[in-house]
Structure formats: C-alpha cells, structure tokens
Write a protein that holds these residues in place. Sequence first.
Motif, PDB file in Angstrom:
ATOM      1  N   GLU A 114       0.853  -1.769   0.296  1.00 46.32           N
ATOM      2  CA  GLU A 114      -0.487   0.206   0.001  1.00 46.32           C
ATOM      3  C   GLU A 114       0.501   1.151   0.125  1.00 46.32           C
ATOM      4  N   GLU A 115       2.485   1.414   0.867  1.00 42.85           N
ATOM      5  CA  GLU A 115       3.185   2.435   0.668  1.00 42.85           C
ATOM      6  C   GLU A 115       3.485   2.778  -0.366  1.00 42.85           C
ATOM      7  N   LEU A 116       4.343   1.741  -1.176  1.00 46.46           N
ATOM      8  CA  LEU A 116       4.315   2.196  -1.923  1.00 46.46           C
ATOM      9  C   LEU A 116       3.147   2.041  -3.657  1.00 46.46           C
ATOM     10  N   ARG A 117       2.696   1.238  -3.633  1.00 47.70           N
ATOM     11  CA  ARG A 117       1.429   1.717  -4.356  1.00 47.70           C
ATOM     12  C   ARG A 117       1.131   3.451  -4.803  1.00 47.70           C
ATOM     13  N   ALA A 118       1.443   3.572  -3.527  1.00 47.91           N
ATOM     14  CA  ALA A 118       1.352   4.975  -2.923  1.00 47.91           C
ATOM     15  C   ALA A 118       1.576   6.136  -4.205  1.00 47.91           C
ATOM     16  N   ILE A 119       2.961   6.078  -4.484  1.00 41.63           N
ATOM     17  CA  ILE A 119       4.138   6.554  -5.215  1.00 41.63           C
ATOM     18  C   ILE A 119       3.959   6.171  -6.507  1.00 41.63           C
ATOM     19  N   ASN A 120       3.252   4.671  -6.484  1.00 42.42           N
ATOM     20  CA  ASN A 120       3.745   3.941  -8.239  1.00 42.42           C
ATOM     21  C   ASN A 120       1.801   3.260  -8.300  1.00 42.42           C
ATOM     22  N   PRO A 121       1.236   3.777  -8.944  1.00 45.26           N
ATOM     23  CA  PRO A 121      -0.001   3.258  -8.788  1.00 45.26           C
ATOM     24  C   PRO A 121      -0.407   2.182  -9.591  1.00 45.26           C
ATOM     25  N   ALA A 122       0.592   2.272 -10.684  1.00 43.49           N
ATOM     26  CA  ALA A 122       0.946   0.852 -11.530  1.00 43.49           C
ATOM     27  C   ALA A 122       1.734  -0.500 -10.568  1.00 43.49           C
ATOM     28  N   THR A 204      -5.383  14.395 -17.093  1.00 40.53           N
ATOM     29  CA  THR A 204      -5.899  14.104 -17.838  1.00 40.53           C
ATOM     30  C   THR A 204      -4.346  13.969 -18.617  1.00 40.53           C
ATOM     31  N   GLY A 205      -4.315  12.723 -19.425  1.00 37.07           N
ATOM     32  CA  GLY A 205      -4.073  11.694 -20.010  1.00 37.07           C
ATOM     33  C   GLY A 205      -3.016  10.939 -19.403  1.00 37.07           C
ATOM     34  N   CYS A 206      -2.557  11.155 -18.167  1.00 39.58           N
ATOM     35  CA  CYS A 206      -1.487  10.748 -17.599  1.00 39.58           C
ATOM     36  C   CYS A 206      -1.465   9.479 -16.538  1.00 39.58           C
ATOM     37  N   VAL A 207      -3.277   8.733 -16.808  1.00 44.36           N
ATOM     38  CA  VAL A 207      -3.598   8.008 -15.496  1.00 44.36           C
ATOM     39  C   VAL A 207      -3.154   6.517 -15.984  1.00 44.36           C
ATOM     40  N   ALA A 208      -2.152   6.240 -14.718  1.00 47.04           N
ATOM     41  CA  ALA A 208      -1.404   4.665 -14.727  1.00 47.04           C
ATOM     42  C   ALA A 208      -2.555   3.933 -14.710  1.00 47.04           C
ATOM     43  N   GLY A 209      -2.001   2.690 -15.260  1.00 42.12           N
ATOM     44  CA  GLY A 209      -2.777   1.361 -15.248  1.00 42.12           C
ATOM     45  C   GLY A 209      -3.203   0.941 -14.480  1.00 42.12           C
ATOM     46  N   GLN A 210      -3.851  -0.404 -13.692  1.00 42.09           N
ATOM     47  CA  GLN A 210      -3.859  -1.261 -12.124  1.00 42.09           C
ATOM     48  C   GLN A 210      -3.046  -1.683 -12.368  1.00 42.09           C
ATOM     49  N   GLY A 211      -1.856  -1.484 -11.053  1.00 43.87           N
ATOM     50  CA  GLY A 211      -1.383  -2.227 -10.321  1.00 43.87           C
ATOM     51  C   GLY A 211      -2.069  -3.043  -9.424  1.00 43.87           C
ATOM     52  N   GLN A 212      -1.331  -4.151  -8.843  1.00 41.77           N
ATOM     53  CA  GLN A 212      -1.790  -5.266  -7.668  1.00 41.77           C
ATOM     54  C   GLN A 212      -1.254  -6.137  -7.278  1.00 41.77           C
ATOM     55  N   MET A 213      -1.704  -6.444  -6.409  1.00 46.95           N
ATOM     56  CA  MET A 213      -0.580  -7.298  -4.964  1.00 46.95           C
ATOM     57  C   MET A 213      -0.743  -9.159  -5.498  1.00 46.95           C
TER      58      MET A 213
END
Length: 414
Positions: A114-122, A204-213
């Motif tokens: 959760e901490e790392l996804r906050a800085i790198n959503p993908a 706008t136009g900079c939405v990251a893909g969805q990462g996951q665990m």
Amino acid sequence: MDKQVGPGPLAGIRVLELGTLIAGPFCSRMLAEFGAEVIKVESPDGGDPLRQWRVLKDGTSLWWSVQARNKQSLTLNMKTEAGRQIARELALAADIIIENYRPGVLEKWGLGFEELRAINPALIMVRLSGYGQTGPMRDLPGFGAIGESMGGLRYVSGHPDRPPVRVGISIGDSVAALHGVIGAMMALRHRDVTGGRWNGKSGTGCVAGQGQMVDVALYESVFNLMESLVPEFDVAGVVRERTGGALPGIVPSNTYTTADGENIVIAGNGDAIFHRLMLAIERADLAHDPALSRNDGRVPRTLEIDAAIQSWCSQKTIDCALEILRSADVPVGKIYSIRDMMQDPQFLARSMFEQHQFSDGEAVKLPAILPKMSETPGKTKWMGPRLGEHSEQILRSLNYSEEDIKRLRTEGVI
C-alpha cells in the motif's frame, strides 16, 4: 540455423528483487532470462545465503551462476533508513517488485504494497511466503519443505510401508516461483489494458494502469498441483496414499527393474497402449482379457499386471527393454541421472546445455533457458554477479554523486 536472440519479450520491464534463497530469486530469474532488467538487492554482509549453498567454486555456489544470471547485484542495508530510501526510489521506477520476506517485514520498513502503490499506482508486487499474506499462520516461518508437507505432496510421496519422502530438489520453492511468474505476467497484462506504466505524473491523459499484489503461498502452490484430491475425498471419502513408483488408480504405470539393475518407467495405462504392452511382453492372455480392456477393470488387478511386467523386465537388459517397448509404441523411459542427461542425444539435439566461462577462464555448462520460444527466446547475458557488482552503476542512475556513494559505503549502507 539458430534463431537470432534479440532483447527478449520482457525488454523494458524493470524488476526489483527483494528476496533470498530460492522462491523469490527463481521467480525474478525467469523474468531476467527473457529480457527484464532485474536489480537484486542483497545485504552488504555476505549477500544472498544461496551464494554459499551446495557445491562451491572459489567460495561461491555453482548454483548461484544459474539462479542469479542476468541480474544486477546492489548491496543495501535495509535496516538503515538510507538503504530503505534507495529501495523506495527504485520502487518508483519499477514495474514489478518480487519479495519473499516474512509477511509484515516490508510494512515495518515502510515498503509495504500500500505504501509503494501510493507512489507508483501501476506497481505489481509479487509476494511469496510460506502461508500467504493473510490467515492465522501468516506470521510463521515457512520454507519449501513445509509447503510440500502442508500442500499434500509429501503425504503421497514414497512407499506405503515407510515414512513420506521428499523430492531431491526444492520443488515447493520452485513451484511457488512459477506461480509468481504466471501471476506477474497476468498482472502486467491487466496493467497494460487499464492504462500502462506509471510515468510519475498526474492529470488528463496521464492515468496509470492498475497495479496489484500477487499473493503466492508456498503450500497453496503445491496444493494447486494435487490433481483430484479434493473431489475424491469430498465425494467418495478417498484419501490418496503413498504408492511407491506407481500412479494410483491408473494401471499400469510404475517403475520396474531390469536384468542389469536399471530402473525403467513404463506407462501403459491407455487402453490401446495396454493391449500393445501386453503383446510386447508376450502376455497375449492379458492383452485379450475383456475384463482388462478398460482402466476400471485393470485397477483391481494391479498387482497381477505389475507382476507380469516386472517378470518380463527381470529377463531383459534396459537397452533391450527400451528397444522392444518403443517398437511397440509404448511410453517408456530410463530414469536419468545428470550423467545420463549430459550425454543423451535428445538433450543435445534440443540444446539443453549452454557453454559459458567463469572469470578465470574455466568452462562451465549451464541449463538452457526454458520455455523455448520461436521468436523471442531467452538468453544468458551473464552468470550470477559478484556481490554488489552493480551498486555504483545503479546508484549513479538514481543521480547519486561519487561523494554520496562514498559516504554510503562508509556508513555501511551499501
């Protein structure tokens, strides 16, 4: 002509490995073999313990040359805040993090998902542990041997009149690693179709893909291989037991001993194959017995069928037995040692060994990279690196100055 090897299908994928020994490092090894850039974080105090496991050359495990091939070695003391900060900087640019610490360790260091996804959503994080990230046993230490035991493999391995045995390799760790690779590939696919890599920007136009665990438990990875155990027990109350070299309920499929003391595996369990096998061993009576024409009829007479095959094998050398049974189109094979493999025509025709050299010029063979791919095969760029071999290179890429690097060394961070 051999296929020209390019950068690999995973070229451009950045992987941060926070793990030791087998499961996590094997997972990232496969990604590295197919082109991913893998940075392996190791403790400055000796590095990954696998460096000293099993047979050594000049103080380093020969296993290491395979397990860490194509990886970059960065030494970081993760018990220091400076070391953890460098890990966070690497996580910001990573596509995948692979870790096999005990659950909760990364969270204690401020490096949890959760901490790392906050800085790198993908971000995709592959987490390999004994029992998974949840449940009452999550905090217990769990090695591959325990996963093999809890997952059911040990219970069915061995002879019925003896204690369970283990496979002679760390199969639980390796199976978990493969599940990690599969999970990572599916997570990459999902990330790509939902937006792609995070570029560090918003708007706008900079939405990251969805990462996951990807949560991989060793015992569950083994359990996933256990075929029909669950419905057989649930519906029929059947508990599969140890059966030695035989495959239970599928007849005949067993290990037999030839006249020259070799062990041979014969899988004659298909109905048509069984018929050919019985004719090949000169038991036409069994071949033409209507009661044995289907597997369900053969199972009650397993001992009789196995005895007939063993009696025939006892009178044949392994070479003779192999020739006769292969001529009859019966699946059969010798049980190979590594000595057999290294000189076998099939292994050689499939280029299953790669020739490399240690830094002192001594030649060494490594296993070839699998799976074989027609257009984007894997490649060994270099064997397992020296401890911290790439530390300065990696830190410079993060804009650390020479003075910074010298200070980090002095402080025991790298």
